[in-house]
Enzyme design. Structure first.
Site, PDB file in Angstrom:
ATOM      1  N   ASP A  59       0.811  -1.212   0.000  1.00 18.97           N
ATOM      2  CA  ASP A  59       0.000   0.000   0.000  1.00 18.97           C
ATOM      3  C   ASP A  59       0.850   1.269   0.000  1.00 18.97           C
ATOM      4  OD1 ASP A  59       0.805  -0.862   2.530  1.00 18.97           O
ATOM      5  OD2 ASP A  59      -0.788   0.238   3.555  1.00 18.97           O
ATOM      6  N   GLU A  85      -0.409  -2.144   5.137  1.00 19.02           N
ATOM      7  CA  GLU A  85       0.567  -2.098   6.234  1.00 19.02           C
ATOM      8  C   GLU A  85       0.486  -0.797   7.009  1.00 19.02           C
ATOM      9  OE1 GLU A  85       3.948  -0.810   8.385  1.00 19.02           O
ATOM     10  OE2 GLU A  85       3.510  -0.006   6.392  1.00 19.02           O
TER      11      GLU A  85
END
Length: 542
Positions: free
Chosen positions: A106, A164
């Protein structure tokens, strides 16, 4: 067994070993072509991913891209694990251990500052934490290992993780790594160990005066054992007072004044109420309150973060916060509420696993490029994986001070030196292969042999010994590893008879040019050389 000659051959065959001056070997034209081809592909992946960042739990295109590339490489692919997570299984030539490699996917809600080719094409979203580098390095490792799967036994599991970056304060479901673990990411097969790299431009090295930061340059790896990050928690405090006109403050309870006192008192937890050897950060980052400049505020809220590394100490800090807030508000006639949310736990870097990786990487990159650092107090949900199986979390140097690439992650100007991609692929490949090798019983005996300014380190079984060239020996020795001048070498397969080496366990030998001379090194089980009785492992040229 540590980084053996098979591992070095795999790296040298693609040239990705040549990621730093201390790790270079002399490759012929064919190998140089493979090196350029391998790096070009990894760089292309990184640039594509950097141009198309997606926020946490929105990694739809990223997930599809990763799955497609893993499929092309011949891996067994599972998608939609823990949301948009992707898992790729690479099986070697036979059954064996399983090593996992994790890369997060991400991006962050940051607008990229640099107006350079290849910048983010998604307005307001940027890979400012280096997750594009992490994914490209993992793909490069998969590509390298897939091309040599006939050279190792066991399985490498690639885990591409969504989400994350820190979960929203009000989010109550599992997120990121925790969700992947719950949905079986570490099952079928369960890894014996899990590895991860994270981009870093600045690190703190123990023993440096003033704990000053230093750049972690491309070609370098940082490491620490034990806690590698912090328990990353969030809190929000509400202070309730009583509204009154500012001209008559005695008729009310000023929530702003109480909040200021409470914030100051909370800082004393770190400086006066806890062990100075226990890492702790308690920071207030926001404060809101009041409705008008001439009215005492009835309600103030402030929020912040707490970072610790010890789980028991974490709970004690929460108790101290309650005690402090209760004492301040009762003394001033106010009330309080504390909302405390435990976030990612600290990464438990398994010391034995880290030490093994450090030895492997020191052989690969040179000891001066494998740097012990202080653990930082950032949060990382790799901890959820490392709490289930032994974990090793390393820092990948991406700085290049000469080119001005020094901005830290989570900044709009963050950029990684492309050379770090080579280091990352070489490092993950070497450590993963090293961990797949069955560890012999007992500790290795190290023999350090010197000639001039060059040192050869030879590891044997604990009960075995070696003597320098020209000395006789009376028993066999099983050689685990040979390190020549901080580097490992492998030449052609097979062993000439005059070396007096048994076939079983023989890995190869090399005519490696070092300092203008050629040193022949054999690796395998030594037997007596019946022709001259000399140690055949270390035949320095006369």
């Amino acid at each position: 067994m540590r980084l053996n000659r098979t591992h070095v051959w795999l790296l040298a065959a693609t040239g990705l070993m040549a990621c730093a001056a201390s790790a270079q070997t002399n490759l012929d034209a064919g190998l140089e072509a493979k090196a350029e081809s391998g790096f070009s592909q990894v760089l292309a992946w990184q640039r594509d991913l950097h141009c198309h960042p997606e926020l946490s739990n929105e990694e739809v295109q990223t997930s599809a891209f990763i799955a497609a590339e893993l499929t092309k490489l011949g891996l067994e692919v599972r998608t939609n694990v823990g949301g948009h997570g992707v898992i790729g299984l690479l099986r070697g030539k036979a059954e064996g251990k399983c090593v996992a490699i994790r890369a997060d996917m991400d991006a962050l809600p940051i607008t990229e500052a640099e107006d350079v080719p290849g910048r983010s094409e998604n307005p307001g979203v940027m890979h400012a934490c280096g997750h594009d580098v992490h994914m490209a390095v993992a793909l490069g490792t998969a590509r390298l290992l897939a091309g040599h799967r006939d050279r190792f036994a066991g399985t490498v599991k690639f885990i591409f993780q969504p989400a994350e970056e820190g979960m929203p304060t009000g989010f109550t479901n599992d997120w990121g790594a925790k969700r992947m673990v719950r949905e079986g990411a570490l099952e079928d097969p369960e890894p014996d160990a899990i590895l991860a790299l994270h981009c870093a431009t600045r690190v703190t090295v123990p023993g440096v005066p003033g704990d000053e930061d230093r750049f972690l340059e491309a070609g370098q790896i940082g490491w620490c054992a034990g806690p590698a990050s912090a328990n990353s928690d969030r809190f929000r405090v509400g202070i309730t007072g009583q509204m009154a006109h500012a001209s008559a403050p005695h008729r009310g309870v000023d929530a702003i004044a109480v909040a200021v006192e409470a914030i100051s008192a909370l800082q004393l937890i770190r400086s006066r109420e806890t062990d100075t050897q226990q890492p702790l950060v308690l920071t207030v980052g926001t404060i809101q309150g009041g409705v008008r400049e001439n009215v005492l505020a009835e309600r103030v809220e402030f929020a912040g973060t707490v970072r610790t590394q010890d789980e028991g100490f974490r709970d004690r800090v929460i108790g101290l916060m309650h005690r402090t807030l209760r004492g301040v508000t009762e003394a001033r006639g106010a009330g309080y509420e504390l909302y405390y949310r435990k976030g990612y736990p600290a990464i438990p870097n398994e010391p034995a696993l880290v030490q093994r990786a450090v030895e492997c990487l020191s052989d690969l990159l040179g000891a001066t490029n494998v740097i012990r650092i202080r653990p930082d107090m950032g949060g990382e949900d790799f901890s959820y994986f490392a709490k289930e199986v032994p974990g090793c979390y390393l820092w990948l140097g991406v700085a290049n001070a000469a080119q001005g690439l020094t901005a830290t992650p989570h900044q709009p100007a963050f950029r990684a030196d492309p050379g770090a991609l080579k280091t990352g692929v070489a490092a993950l490949t070497a450590v993963a292969l090293d961990l797949l090798v069955e560890e012999p019983d007992g500790s290795a005996r190290r023999h350090r042999l010197r000639r001039g300014d060059m040192e050869v380190v030879i590891e044997t079984e604990p009960e075995d010994f070696l003597l320098e060239y020209g000395s006789r020996f009376d028993r066999a020795a099983v050689v685990r590893r040979v390190t020549l001048g901080g580097r490992g070498f492998l030449g052609r397969w097979g062993m000439p008879d005059e070396f007096g080496l048994e076939g079983e366990g023989v890995l190869g030998y090399t005519d490696a040019p070092v300092g203008g001379e050629f040193v022949k090194i054999g690796v395998g089980r030594l037997v007596r050389n019946h022709t001259n009785g000399y140690n055949p492992l270390f035949p320095w040229p006369p």
